[in-house]
Design a protein around this motif. Sequence first.
Motif, PDB file in Angstrom:
ATOM      1  N   THR A 129       0.857  -1.188   0.000  1.00 18.28           N
ATOM      2  CA  THR A 129       0.000   0.000   0.000  1.00 18.28           C
ATOM      3  C   THR A 129       0.889   1.232   0.000  1.00 18.28           C
ATOM      4  O   THR A 129       1.869   1.290   0.748  1.00 18.28           O
ATOM      5  CB  THR A 129      -0.888   0.022   1.251  1.00 18.28           C
ATOM      6  OG1 THR A 129      -1.570  -1.222   1.344  1.00 18.28           O
ATOM      7  CG2 THR A 129      -1.922   1.134   1.173  1.00 18.28           C
ATOM      8  N   CYS A 130       0.568   2.200  -0.836  1.00 15.23           N
ATOM      9  CA  CYS A 130       1.328   3.443  -0.837  1.00 15.23           C
ATOM     10  C   CYS A 130       0.802   4.332   0.283  1.00 15.23           C
ATOM     11  O   CYS A 130      -0.376   4.688   0.296  1.00 15.23           O
ATOM     12  CB  CYS A 130       1.207   4.150  -2.182  1.00 15.23           C
ATOM     13  SG  CYS A 130       2.072   5.731  -2.160  1.00 15.23           S
ATOM     14  N   SER A 131       1.690   4.660   1.233  1.00 13.96           N
ATOM     15  CA  SER A 131       1.242   5.444   2.388  1.00 13.96           C
ATOM     16  C   SER A 131       0.983   6.900   1.999  1.00 13.96           C
ATOM     17  O   SER A 131       0.399   7.655   2.753  1.00 13.96           O
ATOM     18  CB  SER A 131       2.287   5.377   3.501  1.00 13.96           C
ATOM     19  OG  SER A 131       3.519   5.866   3.025  1.00 13.96           O
ATOM     20  N   LYS A 132       1.418   7.291   0.809  1.00 14.43           N
ATOM     21  CA  LYS A 132       1.222   8.681   0.397  1.00 14.43           C
ATOM     22  C   LYS A 132      -0.118   8.871  -0.331  1.00 14.43           C
ATOM     23  O   LYS A 132      -0.908   9.729   0.025  1.00 14.43           O
ATOM     24  CB  LYS A 132       2.386   9.122  -0.501  1.00 14.43           C
ATOM     25  CG  LYS A 132       2.482  10.620  -0.630  1.00 14.43           C
ATOM     26  CD  LYS A 132       3.724  11.016  -1.403  1.00 14.43           C
ATOM     27  CE  LYS A 132       3.764  12.533  -1.584  1.00 14.43           C
ATOM     28  NZ  LYS A 132       4.678  12.897  -2.678  1.00 14.43           N
ATOM     29  N   CYS A 133      -0.386   8.002  -1.338  1.00 18.68           N
ATOM     30  CA  CYS A 133      -1.611   8.203  -2.129  1.00 18.68           C
ATOM     31  C   CYS A 133      -2.675   7.140  -1.826  1.00 18.68           C
ATOM     32  O   CYS A 133      -3.809   7.256  -2.264  1.00 18.68           O
ATOM     33  CB  CYS A 133      -1.291   8.212  -3.616  1.00 18.68           C
ATOM     34  SG  CYS A 133      -0.747   6.623  -4.244  1.00 18.68           S
ATOM     35  N   GLY A 134      -2.309   6.087  -1.094  1.00 14.39           N
ATOM     36  CA  GLY A 134      -3.300   5.089  -0.686  1.00 14.39           C
ATOM     37  C   GLY A 134      -3.582   3.998  -1.703  1.00 14.39           C
ATOM     38  O   GLY A 134      -4.368   3.092  -1.441  1.00 14.39           O
ATOM     39  N   ASN A 148       2.441   3.855 -13.755  1.00 16.25           N
ATOM     40  CA  ASN A 148       1.148   3.853 -13.054  1.00 16.25           C
ATOM     41  C   ASN A 148       1.204   4.528 -11.686  1.00 16.25           C
ATOM     42  O   ASN A 148       0.194   4.583 -10.986  1.00 16.25           O
ATOM     43  CB  ASN A 148       0.615   2.408 -12.929  1.00 16.25           C
ATOM     44  CG  ASN A 148       1.482   1.523 -12.033  1.00 16.25           C
ATOM     45  OD1 ASN A 148       2.354   2.011 -11.312  1.00 16.25           O
ATOM     46  ND2 ASN A 148       1.249   0.234 -12.074  1.00 16.25           N
ATOM     47  N   HIS A 149       2.376   5.023 -11.293  1.00 12.98           N
ATOM     48  CA  HIS A 149       2.496   5.531  -9.923  1.00 12.98           C
ATOM     49  C   HIS A 149       3.606   6.567  -9.860  1.00 12.98           C
ATOM     50  O   HIS A 149       4.740   6.281 -10.230  1.00 12.98           O
ATOM     51  CB  HIS A 149       2.804   4.337  -9.001  1.00 12.98           C
ATOM     52  CG  HIS A 149       2.709   4.650  -7.548  1.00 12.98           C
ATOM     53  ND1 HIS A 149       3.503   4.049  -6.613  1.00 12.98           N
ATOM     54  CD2 HIS A 149       1.925   5.522  -6.861  1.00 12.98           C
ATOM     55  CE1 HIS A 149       3.199   4.516  -5.419  1.00 12.98           C
ATOM     56  NE2 HIS A 149       2.242   5.415  -5.545  1.00 12.98           N
ATOM     57  N   SER A 150       3.288   7.767  -9.356  1.00 18.56           N
ATOM     58  CA  SER A 150       4.296   8.832  -9.371  1.00 18.56           C
ATOM     59  C   SER A 150       4.988   9.033  -8.016  1.00 18.56           C
ATOM     60  O   SER A 150       5.956   9.775  -7.925  1.00 18.56           O
ATOM     61  CB  SER A 150       3.656  10.139  -9.832  1.00 18.56           C
ATOM     62  OG  SER A 150       2.578  10.456  -8.975  1.00 18.56           O
ATOM     63  N   CYS A 151       4.514   8.369  -6.955  1.00 20.17           N
ATOM     64  CA  CYS A 151       5.124   8.573  -5.633  1.00 20.17           C
ATOM     65  C   CYS A 151       6.490   7.886  -5.545  1.00 20.17           C
ATOM     66  O   CYS A 151       6.767   6.945  -6.289  1.00 20.17           O
ATOM     67  CB  CYS A 151       4.244   7.999  -4.526  1.00 20.17           C
ATOM     68  SG  CYS A 151       2.568   8.609  -4.536  1.00 20.17           S
ATOM     69  N   ASP A 152       7.272   8.327  -4.575  1.00 21.95           N
ATOM     70  CA  ASP A 152       8.555   7.685  -4.328  1.00 21.95           C
ATOM     71  C   ASP A 152       8.328   6.282  -3.756  1.00 21.95           C
ATOM     72  O   ASP A 152       7.392   6.054  -2.994  1.00 21.95           O
ATOM     73  CB  ASP A 152       9.335   8.527  -3.313  1.00 21.95           C
ATOM     74  CG  ASP A 152      10.804   8.167  -3.291  1.00 21.95           C
ATOM     75  OD1 ASP A 152      11.598   8.951  -3.842  1.00 21.95           O
ATOM     76  OD2 ASP A 152      11.139   7.100  -2.735  1.00 21.95           O
TER      77      ASP A 152
END
Length: 216
Positions: A129-134, A148-152
């Motif tokens: 789970t991405c803790s930034k965007c969920g 598909n995902h821009s977060c670190d």
Amino acid sequence: MNIVLFGPPGAGKGTQADNLVKNLGLHKISTGDLLRDEVKKKSLLGIKIKTIIDKGEFVPDDIINSFIDKIISNKKFYNRLIFDGYPRNLPQAEYLKNLISKYNQKISCVLSLDVNKEILLKRILGRQTCSKCGVIFNEYFKPSTPKNHSCDLVHLKKRSDDNEKTIIERYDIYLNKTLPILNFYKKLKLLYEINGDAEINQIYSQIQVIIASLDA
Ligand SMILES: [Zn+2]
């Protein structure tokens, strides 16, 4: 229509139950929820149940069955129940069979989500789970990529309690306990086995096909 749903832990049984509730207007019976509600009420029975659960023991069949009796006899739920996590053993299955016919109803079908152990492991162990965007990813089936995902990537978290040994144990316990119940329903020609290795939407499509065939 009354439906009984089976599936190993992590197979997405809850999601499919919710789909059925939403699309068919069924009422979901989960013995876990019934027990928790009673404990919350702090009734005499609730206190007794809490003592049993705290000791790590199983709540006896007569208590569980009395909850089921209350619900099946309630006209509000007549012929529109979905059983999730019940029956858990053969005596409960026999009890349910008698109770359902006593109140002039029937079990329309028993759906069993069959999931390959390897796939189940990858589904659970690979979950991130991405803790930034969920957003939820899976390192095996749906990995996070720059497309598909821009977060670190440091934000991707795994659940710590999902270790392989526990999952395999839960899976094996489930199979051992459930197989006799599935055979019971097979003899009654009520059992439908569903390929649970498929995507969530494809699993629900299989369920829809079965339900449509029952109406015909
Ligand atoms: Zn993210």
